[in-house]
Design a protein around this motif. Structure first.
Motif, PDB file in Angstrom:
ATOM      1  N   GLN A   1       0.886  -1.398  -0.121  1.00 40.06           N
ATOM      2  CA  GLN A   1      -0.141  -0.069   0.125  1.00 40.06           C
ATOM      3  C   GLN A   1       0.758   1.272  -0.069  1.00 40.06           C
ATOM      4  O   GLN A   1       0.647   2.147  -0.488  1.00 40.06           O
ATOM      5  CB  GLN A   1      -0.931  -0.065   1.287  1.00 40.06           C
ATOM      6  CG  GLN A   1      -2.139  -0.896   1.207  1.00 40.06           C
ATOM      7  CD  GLN A   1      -3.144  -0.673  -0.209  1.00 40.06           C
ATOM      8  OE1 GLN A   1      -3.284   0.563  -0.403  1.00 40.06           O
ATOM      9  NE2 GLN A   1      -3.284  -1.930  -0.831  1.00 40.06           N
TER      10      GLN A   1
ATOM     11  N   ARG B   1       0.315   4.217  -2.576  1.00 40.15           N
ATOM     12  CA  ARG B   1       0.113   5.785  -2.400  1.00 40.15           C
ATOM     13  C   ARG B   1       1.374   6.670  -3.060  1.00 40.15           C
ATOM     14  O   ARG B   1       0.910   7.633  -3.401  1.00 40.15           O
ATOM     15  CB  ARG B   1       0.129   5.709  -0.906  1.00 40.15           C
ATOM     16  CG  ARG B   1      -1.082   5.098  -0.235  1.00 40.15           C
ATOM     17  CD  ARG B   1      -1.157   5.062   1.373  1.00 40.15           C
ATOM     18  NE  ARG B   1      -2.407   4.405   1.802  1.00 40.15           N
ATOM     19  CZ  ARG B   1      -2.187   3.569   2.832  1.00 40.15           C
ATOM     20  NH1 ARG B   1      -1.390   3.269   3.296  1.00 40.15           N
ATOM     21  NH2 ARG B   1      -3.318   3.053   3.390  1.00 40.15           N
TER      22      ARG B   1
ATOM     23  N   SER C   1      -3.500  15.978  -1.695  1.00 41.29           N
ATOM     24  CA  SER C   1      -4.293  15.352  -0.678  1.00 41.29           C
ATOM     25  C   SER C   1      -5.879  15.123  -1.216  1.00 41.29           C
ATOM     26  O   SER C   1      -6.470  14.306  -0.974  1.00 41.29           O
ATOM     27  CB  SER C   1      -4.384  16.001   0.860  1.00 41.29           C
ATOM     28  OG  SER C   1      -5.306  15.742   1.654  1.00 41.29           O
TER      29      SER C   1
ATOM     30  N   THR D   1      -5.631  12.674  -4.295  1.00 41.55           N
ATOM     31  CA  THR D   1      -5.543  11.370  -3.935  1.00 41.55           C
ATOM     32  C   THR D   1      -6.435  10.616  -3.026  1.00 41.55           C
ATOM     33  O   THR D   1      -6.434   9.598  -3.056  1.00 41.55           O
ATOM     34  CB  THR D   1      -3.976  11.053  -3.422  1.00 41.55           C
ATOM     35  OG1 THR D   1      -3.793  11.885  -2.106  1.00 41.55           O
ATOM     36  CG2 THR D   1      -2.939  11.643  -4.343  1.00 41.55           C
TER      37      THR D   1
ATOM     38  N   LEU E   1      -5.650  10.969   0.049  1.00 42.01           N
ATOM     39  CA  LEU E   1      -4.903  10.637   1.335  1.00 42.01           C
ATOM     40  C   LEU E   1      -4.884  11.783   2.427  1.00 42.01           C
ATOM     41  O   LEU E   1      -5.186  12.760   1.900  1.00 42.01           O
ATOM     42  CB  LEU E   1      -3.529  10.317   0.697  1.00 42.01           C
ATOM     43  CG  LEU E   1      -3.328   8.980  -0.080  1.00 42.01           C
ATOM     44  CD1 LEU E   1      -1.990   9.090  -0.640  1.00 42.01           C
ATOM     45  CD2 LEU E   1      -3.654   7.769   0.435  1.00 42.01           C
ATOM     46  N   HIS E   2      -4.594  11.470   3.551  1.00 38.55           N
ATOM     47  CA  HIS E   2      -4.422  12.337   4.438  1.00 38.55           C
ATOM     48  C   HIS E   2      -3.252  13.381   4.368  1.00 38.55           C
ATOM     49  O   HIS E   2      -2.359  12.701   3.840  1.00 38.55           O
ATOM     50  CB  HIS E   2      -4.411  11.794   5.945  1.00 38.55           C
ATOM     51  CG  HIS E   2      -4.703  12.610   7.159  1.00 38.55           C
ATOM     52  ND1 HIS E   2      -3.429  13.323   7.433  1.00 38.55           N
ATOM     53  CD2 HIS E   2      -5.667  13.030   7.792  1.00 38.55           C
ATOM     54  CE1 HIS E   2      -3.787  14.001   8.433  1.00 38.55           C
ATOM     55  NE2 HIS E   2      -5.294  14.028   8.579  1.00 38.55           N
TER      56      HIS E   2
ATOM     57  N   THR F   1      -0.145  11.923   5.629  1.00 40.64           N
ATOM     58  CA  THR F   1       0.432  10.862   4.594  1.00 40.64           C
ATOM     59  C   THR F   1       1.152  11.273   3.195  1.00 40.64           C
ATOM     60  O   THR F   1       2.215  10.987   3.025  1.00 40.64           O
ATOM     61  CB  THR F   1      -0.706   9.924   4.355  1.00 40.64           C
ATOM     62  OG1 THR F   1      -1.343   9.325   5.637  1.00 40.64           O
ATOM     63  CG2 THR F   1      -0.200   8.827   3.207  1.00 40.64           C
TER      64      THR F   1
END
Length: 107
Positions: free
Chosen positions: A11, A15, A36, A39, A41-42, A45
């Protein structure tokens, strides 16, 4: 991950590639918030992934604009790819199926 794979998807790699892809699609400098949003994603991250990509030479940070940009090393990822290869990837399943049908049952 394909059904015939016996390995789990990494993963973190997925990412990181998502961040590179988003940065490429944004066609210029992008903020952590932009990436962010693109994607899903946080932000934390995204920041960690960007720092890793900077360390590996794929991304650079512009301090003056608080944005991130692709580096030339990203182009190296495609150096071994040849446009003709897509034909064999499409034809392989059809060719294998045809060979099975033509060879008939074993004697």
């Amino acid at each position: 991950m394909t059904d015939d794979s016996k390995y789990k998807t990494v993963q973190g790699l997925v990412r990181g590639l998502d961040v590179l892809y988003a940065l490429n699609r944004l066609d210029g400098g992008a903020s952590i918030a932009d990436l962010s949003s693109q994607t899903g994603l946080h932000r934390t991250t995204v920041r960690r992934l960007l720092e890793t990509l900077i360390g590996e030479g794929y991304v650079r940070r512009s301090e003056s604009y608080e944005s991130y940009w692709l580096e030339r090393r990203v182009r190296d990822l495609s150096e071994g790819y040849r446009d003709e290869q897509w034909i064999s990837s499409l034809a392989a399943p059809c060719s294998a199926n045809c060979c099975r049908r033509c060879s008939g049952p074993p004697t």
